[in-house]
Motif scaffolding. Structure first.
Motif, PDB file in Angstrom:
ATOM      1  N   PRO A  97       0.659  -1.246   0.074  1.00  0.00           N
ATOM      2  CA  PRO A  97       0.174   0.084  -0.027  1.00  0.00           C
ATOM      3  C   PRO A  97       0.971   1.367   0.068  1.00  0.00           C
ATOM      4  O   PRO A  97       1.834   1.400   0.642  1.00  0.00           O
ATOM      5  N   LEU A  98       0.385   2.275  -0.625  1.00  0.00           N
ATOM      6  CA  LEU A  98       1.009   3.719  -0.584  1.00  0.00           C
ATOM      7  C   LEU A  98       0.438   4.536   0.526  1.00  0.00           C
ATOM      8  O   LEU A  98      -0.723   4.324   0.661  1.00  0.00           O
ATOM      9  N   PRO A  99       1.351   5.511   0.918  1.00  0.00           N
ATOM     10  CA  PRO A  99       0.684   6.256   2.020  1.00  0.00           C
ATOM     11  C   PRO A  99      -0.449   7.089   1.537  1.00  0.00           C
ATOM     12  O   PRO A  99      -0.347   7.719   0.259  1.00  0.00           O
ATOM     13  N   ASN A 102      -4.046  12.868   3.682  1.00  0.00           N
ATOM     14  CA  ASN A 102      -5.268  12.978   4.617  1.00  0.00           C
ATOM     15  C   ASN A 102      -5.523  14.312   5.112  1.00  0.00           C
ATOM     16  O   ASN A 102      -4.748  15.180   4.861  1.00  0.00           O
ATOM     17  N   GLU A 115       8.040  11.804  -0.807  1.00  0.00           N
ATOM     18  CA  GLU A 115       9.082  11.108  -0.249  1.00  0.00           C
ATOM     19  C   GLU A 115       8.702   9.458  -0.146  1.00  0.00           C
ATOM     20  O   GLU A 115       9.216   8.474  -0.741  1.00  0.00           O
ATOM     21  N   ARG A 116       7.883   9.278   0.735  1.00  0.00           N
ATOM     22  CA  ARG A 116       7.327   8.160   1.107  1.00  0.00           C
ATOM     23  C   ARG A 116       6.692   7.331   0.250  1.00  0.00           C
ATOM     24  O   ARG A 116       6.698   6.086  -0.197  1.00  0.00           O
ATOM     25  N   ALA A 120       8.125   3.783  -1.339  1.00  0.00           N
ATOM     26  CA  ALA A 120       7.433   2.557  -1.185  1.00  0.00           C
ATOM     27  C   ALA A 120       6.953   2.228  -2.715  1.00  0.00           C
ATOM     28  O   ALA A 120       7.176   0.964  -2.983  1.00  0.00           O
TER      29      ALA A 120
END
Lengths: 201, 399
Positions: A97-99, A102, A115-116, A120
């Motif tokens: 899963p990707l961040p 939100n 970046e995350r 990922a």
């Protein structure tokens, strides 16, 4: 139908499939001076030179433009990522899963989010945020950040992005190109495109 | 026809070596010294490998830290022996995956994700020894030859089947295909077992406890399970062998590696403290790479496992970052708590103040959050995001 005509029909069909599947033939020219809406949103830009809009999309409400090919210079628009959604399409939601962006994401956290997402999605260990600063984007207070990363092709790329949160949705434009030659060469073109961006209402 | 086909497939299948894996692994054979590739296949393979090593040496993914490399070389030499280790050249790749490889010409690739996960010299030695085992047995060459001959058999079988052109011949070719593919994967698993056997042979002879080899796989299973649980997936099966599995299942490996370890070696010094000291500068960097991979359960498992000998400010900080970036309201409360733990251990930890400030702002504790961010800027006025953070403070503080 004779054997020959059947073979001919099959050949034509496969050619048609190949042609329609080839992304190069489905790109659209974005001409200098013409205002265009981007990334299925109300965000518009007016290019100062001709760009190619690539047909493939890396995610819902995104759009990618390039001058020489996306490996050499690419501009990606994010036209209002909704809370609870990742920045780009998830290839394997279950296992990788990707961040998500939100509702509570703060402006200083947007560079971390990109970046995350990259780390990922691409399984890379080499990504650094070089600078983060306040900047105006779409006539609002937003964030500008520069970064660099190395992909599987071993080429160091630099990136520059500007982002803003408008009524809870994330709007962003980013520019990425190899550090060698291309980044510097097309940075002014990206800045011109960035300055032309607007969001009515 | 079918009988001939089955005979071919049977000839390809390797006798299982797993049956032999019950007693402590024997000492490795005497080292034969510098080896040069023999024959056209091996010379070609090494040539390609040399080219690949040249590219690797110039890659921006390589960590160029002489001290770290010298340490890893030293561990390898103490594992396989001072004579054998001269054949290897170690490259550390900055990649958060758990992996290491050694190719025919002696290029050993060690991934930063492996260095983050192993907890002692003995655990590191068990992985390096296993990879050296592949190298010493020249597995890449065998694998290449086996794939080529399998391809040849399949090609000839297709030709023969076409000349017969009956349904039976077609079925036999299909069966053969599955048998050959199956035997290739089975062969790959047997190579892994053989490398495990040799790896444990080195460890048994070394001054490090061979029991660490089994522990590596126990830890990895723990991490995989934690990662699955956090994502709401079913607990993985660690004893099932998939048709296409290139390695024996983790559960089986943990089991037979424990059997292969010399029981007398269990009380040797595992070098955990030396390992932590040598990797002290890099662990926070590798941990940061890991927590940004968006694998919450796996990262949490690694952090708590690194904290077994005691929590440090860096570990609390990493845990805070992990929880803050997942960002559910309950995570933010925990994140704030973890950042405070980091600050308690290291009063001037700028990153912990930054994280604490952001986590508090997101939970509606604005003034507390702003106070933490002010401390962050006091500690690090030239921080990369100082200008933006300053905008989040009340006007009088920001000036």
């Amino acid at each position: 139908m004779t054997l020959f005509s059947r073979q001919l029909a099959a050949a034509c069909l496969s050619f048609a499939v190949l042609v329609s599947a080839h992304p190069g033939l489905a790109h659209k020219l974005r001409e200098s001076g013409q205002t265009e809406a981007v990334a299925q949103s109300d965000m518009t830009v007016t290019p100062t030179l001709d760009w190619n809009r690539l047909d493939g999309r890396i995610g819902k409400r995104t759009e990618t433009w390039t001058l020489d090919g996306e490996q050499l210079n690419n501009v990606t628009f994010f036209g209002g990522i909704e809370p609870g959604s990742p920045l780009i399409k998830e290839r394997d939601r279950k296992n990788k899963p990707l961040p998500d962006f939100n509702r509570q994401t703060l402006l200083p956290e947007i560079p971390e989010l990109l970046e995350r997402t990259y780390r990922a999605d691409r399984d890379i260990g080499t990504f650094s945020v070089l600078s983060v600063a306040p900047a105006r984007f779409l006539a609002q207070d937003g964030v500008e950040f520069a970064y660099s990363y190395v992909d599987a092709d071993n080429l160091t790329r630099l990136g520059l992005a500007r982002a803003v949160i408008v009524q809870g949705d994330l709007f962003m434009m980013l520019y990425e190109a190899p550090r060698l030659h291309y980044y510097e060469r097309n940075l002014p073109d990206f800045m011109a495109l960035l300055e032309s961006a607007s969001l009515p209402g | 026809m079918r009988a001939a086909v089955h005979l071919c497939a049977a000839a390809l299948a390797l006798a299982g070596t797993s049956a032999a894996l019950a007693e402590p692994a024997p000492a490795p054979p005497p080292w034969t010294g510098v080896y040069q590739p023999q024959g056209v296949d091996e010379i070609g393979l090494w040539g390609e490998d040399d080219e690949s090593e040249r590219k690797l040496a110039a890659s921006p993914h390589i960590i160029r830290d002489e001290k770290l490399l010298a340490y890893l070389n030293d561990v390898l030499c103490r594992t396989v022996g001072a004579d054998r280790c001269q054949a290897a050249r170690i490259y550390v790749i900055r990649d958060p995956a758990f992996n290491a490889t050694m190719s025919p010409n002696g290029t050993m690739r060690v991934y930063s994700g492996l260095l983050l996960r192993v907890r002692s010299e003995a655990e590191l030695a068990s992985v390096l020894g296993h990879e050296f085992g592949h190298f010493e047995r020249r597995h890449s060459l065998d694998d290449f030859k086996r794939r080529r001959s399998s391809g040849d058999i399949l090609a000839w079988a297709s030709v023969l089947a076409a000349t017969v052109a009956t349904r039976e011949a077609y079925n036999a070719t299909t069966n053969l295909r599955y048998e050959i593919y199956g035997s290739l994967f089975r062969y790959s698993r047997d190579q892994e077992r053989e490398a495990d056997l040799l790896g444990l042979g080195y460890l048994n002879e070394s001054a490090l406890p061979p029991q660490a080899a089994s522990q590596v796989w126990e830890n990895l299973m723990g991490e995989i399970e934690a990662s699955s649980v956090a994502r709401g997936l079913r607990k993985p099966k660690f004893d099932a062998i998939a048709f296409t599995a290139s390695h024996p299942p983790n559960g089986e490996r943990a089991g037979y590696l424990a059997d292969l370890a010399n029981p007398e070696g269990a009380f040797r010094d595992d070098g955990a403290e030396r390992y932590r000291a040598a990797l002290a500068d890099w662990i926070p960097v590798f941990l940061d790479d890991q927590i940004k991979r968006n694998d919450f359960g796996g990262s949490e498992y690694i952090i708590t496992s690194l904290a077994t000998p005691g929590w440090t400010a860096e570990l609390w900080f990493a845990r805070g970052e992990l929880f803050r970036t997942r960002g559910a309201p309950r995570d933010l409360v925990h994140a704030a708590e973890f950042y405070r733990e980091a600050i308690a251990l290291q009063a001037g930890h700028p990153g912990a103040y930054r994280g604490l400030g952001l986590a508090l702002l997101k939970t509606g504790k604005t003034s507390e959050g702003q106070a933490a961010l002010t401390t962050y800027l006091d500690l690090e006025p030239e921080a990369h995001d100082a200008a933006l953070i300053r905008l989040m403070l009340p006007k009088e503080d920001a000036q």
